[in-house]
Motif scaffolding. Sequence first.
Motif, PDB file in Angstrom:
ATOM      1  N   ALA A 265      36.103  11.109  15.418  1.00  0.00           N
ATOM      2  CA  ALA A 265      35.235  11.286  16.585  1.00  0.00           C
ATOM      3  C   ALA A 265      34.135  10.221  16.592  1.00  0.00           C
ATOM      4  O   ALA A 265      33.837   9.626  17.635  1.00  0.00           O
ATOM      5  CB  ALA A 265      34.623  12.682  16.578  1.00  0.00           C
ATOM      6  N   TYR A 266      33.577   9.948  15.428  1.00  0.00           N
ATOM      7  CA  TYR A 266      32.517   8.954  15.336  1.00  0.00           C
ATOM      8  C   TYR A 266      33.058   7.580  15.726  1.00  0.00           C
ATOM      9  O   TYR A 266      32.424   6.831  16.459  1.00  0.00           O
ATOM     10  CB  TYR A 266      31.926   8.909  13.919  1.00  0.00           C
ATOM     11  N   TRP A 267      34.283   7.285  15.240  1.00  0.00           N
ATOM     12  CA  TRP A 267      34.907   6.002  15.585  1.00  0.00           C
ATOM     13  C   TRP A 267      35.090   5.905  17.101  1.00  0.00           C
ATOM     14  O   TRP A 267      34.771   4.883  17.718  1.00  0.00           O
ATOM     15  CB  TRP A 267      36.262   5.854  14.876  1.00  0.00           C
ATOM     16  N   LEU A 268      35.596   6.990  17.710  1.00  0.00           N
ATOM     17  CA  LEU A 268      35.832   6.976  19.159  1.00  0.00           C
ATOM     18  C   LEU A 268      34.517   6.817  19.934  1.00  0.00           C
ATOM     19  O   LEU A 268      34.461   6.106  20.938  1.00  0.00           O
ATOM     20  CB  LEU A 268      36.533   8.263  19.597  1.00  0.00           C
ATOM     21  N   LEU A 269      33.482   7.470  19.458  1.00  0.00           N
ATOM     22  CA  LEU A 269      32.198   7.430  20.164  1.00  0.00           C
ATOM     23  C   LEU A 269      31.563   6.042  20.127  1.00  0.00           C
ATOM     24  O   LEU A 269      30.865   5.649  21.051  1.00  0.00           O
ATOM     25  CB  LEU A 269      31.236   8.456  19.554  1.00  0.00           C
ATOM     26  N   THR A 270      31.844   5.313  19.055  1.00  0.00           N
ATOM     27  CA  THR A 270      31.219   3.990  18.933  1.00  0.00           C
ATOM     28  C   THR A 270      32.183   2.866  19.317  1.00  0.00           C
ATOM     29  O   THR A 270      31.791   1.717  19.397  1.00  0.00           O
ATOM     30  CB  THR A 270      30.710   3.760  17.496  1.00  0.00           C
ATOM     31  N   ALA A 271      33.456   3.203  19.535  1.00  0.00           N
ATOM     32  CA  ALA A 271      34.458   2.177  19.876  1.00  0.00           C
ATOM     33  C   ALA A 271      34.227   1.646  21.289  1.00  0.00           C
ATOM     34  O   ALA A 271      33.537   2.268  22.095  1.00  0.00           O
ATOM     35  CB  ALA A 271      35.861   2.769  19.768  1.00  0.00           C
ATOM     36  N   GLU A 272      34.844   0.513  21.577  1.00  0.00           N
ATOM     37  CA  GLU A 272      34.858  -0.008  22.947  1.00  0.00           C
ATOM     38  C   GLU A 272      35.580   1.009  23.828  1.00  0.00           C
ATOM     39  O   GLU A 272      36.560   1.622  23.394  1.00  0.00           O
ATOM     40  CB  GLU A 272      35.649  -1.328  23.005  1.00  0.00           C
ATOM     41  N   THR A 273      35.122   1.158  25.057  1.00  0.00           N
ATOM     42  CA  THR A 273      35.763   2.101  25.976  1.00  0.00           C
ATOM     43  C   THR A 273      37.250   1.785  26.127  1.00  0.00           C
ATOM     44  O   THR A 273      38.090   2.685  26.160  1.00  0.00           O
ATOM     45  CB  THR A 273      35.069   2.042  27.359  1.00  0.00           C
ATOM     46  N   ALA A 274      37.579   0.484  26.154  1.00  0.00           N
ATOM     47  CA  ALA A 274      38.983   0.081  26.321  1.00  0.00           C
ATOM     48  C   ALA A 274      39.847   0.586  25.165  1.00  0.00           C
ATOM     49  O   ALA A 274      40.999   0.991  25.373  1.00  0.00           O
ATOM     50  CB  ALA A 274      39.087  -1.432  26.430  1.00  0.00           C
ATOM     51  N   ASP A 275      39.307   0.564  23.943  1.00  0.00           N
ATOM     52  CA  ASP A 275      40.071   1.049  22.782  1.00  0.00           C
ATOM     53  C   ASP A 275      40.360   2.537  22.907  1.00  0.00           C
ATOM     54  O   ASP A 275      41.476   3.001  22.660  1.00  0.00           O
ATOM     55  CB  ASP A 275      39.292   0.786  21.480  1.00  0.00           C
ATOM     56  N   ALA A 276      39.333   3.297  23.286  1.00  0.00           N
ATOM     57  CA  ALA A 276      39.506   4.743  23.437  1.00  0.00           C
ATOM     58  C   ALA A 276      40.471   5.058  24.577  1.00  0.00           C
ATOM     59  O   ALA A 276      41.314   5.948  24.466  1.00  0.00           O
ATOM     60  CB  ALA A 276      38.158   5.408  23.690  1.00  0.00           C
TER      61      ALA A 276
ATOM     62  N   ALA B  36      44.009   7.217  24.598  1.00  0.00           N
ATOM     63  CA  ALA B  36      44.216   8.329  25.535  1.00  0.00           C
ATOM     64  C   ALA B  36      45.483   8.109  26.365  1.00  0.00           C
ATOM     65  O   ALA B  36      46.286   9.024  26.549  1.00  0.00           O
ATOM     66  CB  ALA B  36      42.998   8.494  26.437  1.00  0.00           C
ATOM     67  N   SER B  37      45.698   6.860  26.831  1.00  0.00           N
ATOM     68  CA  SER B  37      46.852   6.629  27.701  1.00  0.00           C
ATOM     69  C   SER B  37      48.151   6.602  26.895  1.00  0.00           C
ATOM     70  O   SER B  37      49.205   6.971  27.405  1.00  0.00           O
ATOM     71  CB  SER B  37      46.675   5.372  28.549  1.00  0.00           C
ATOM     72  N   ALA B  38      48.067   6.201  25.609  1.00  0.00           N
ATOM     73  CA  ALA B  38      49.274   6.251  24.770  1.00  0.00           C
ATOM     74  C   ALA B  38      49.722   7.697  24.594  1.00  0.00           C
ATOM     75  O   ALA B  38      50.924   8.009  24.640  1.00  0.00           O
ATOM     76  CB  ALA B  38      49.006   5.607  23.405  1.00  0.00           C
TER      77      ALA B  38
END
Length: 198
Positions: free
Chosen positions: A29-40, A44-46
């Motif tokens: 969750a921490y990784w997702l919160l700080t990741a680039e929006t494009a990465d997240a 999600a789309s995968a």
Amino acid sequence: MRYAPPIARLLEELERLPGIGPKSAQRIAYWLLTAETADADRLASAITEVKRTIHFCPVCFNFAQEELCGVCGDPQRDRASICVVEEPRDLVAVDRTGEFRGVYHVLQGAISPIDGIGPERLRVRELIDRLAPGEITEVVIATNPNVEGETTALYLARLIKPLGIKVTRIASGLPVGGDLEYADEVTLGRALEARREM
Ligand SMILES: [Zn+2]
């Protein structure tokens, strides 16, 4: 301090994933919160795409994107021998060895009386139906080398042998109690090559 509701919801969903405890869920969750929006978004789309496009192959119950899975749709495969595995990931492990050129059947589990899983919960009926036309000469049982896998192998051998089909079991040499998917290609390839009749 309580997490904001969207974070709490993400943690709750992550903790439902296999092998993910509260600590790992927090880390992801921490990784997702700080990741680039494009990465997240890509993640999600995968997830959305795999749920939208992948289904079970109606013949062998492997994952499939087309009507049939990659193996069943391949005309080069030898349809006279069927390798029985527990899960699609085991099929991938066996196929990577390059030692088996037949087709597969995915049981989608193993017999486990303790967990209340009997043969009726697995794709056993469908396997027997595939053997009916008399074109199958060998069934290779590649269930995991643990109690459930061995129980399943014995059960299937008892069911299939009376049909006049050769039933073989991949050789030991695999770590007992282990999972097929964790065996290295060489070990698994040798286990296949040295399969013995049941
Ligand atoms: Zn298939």
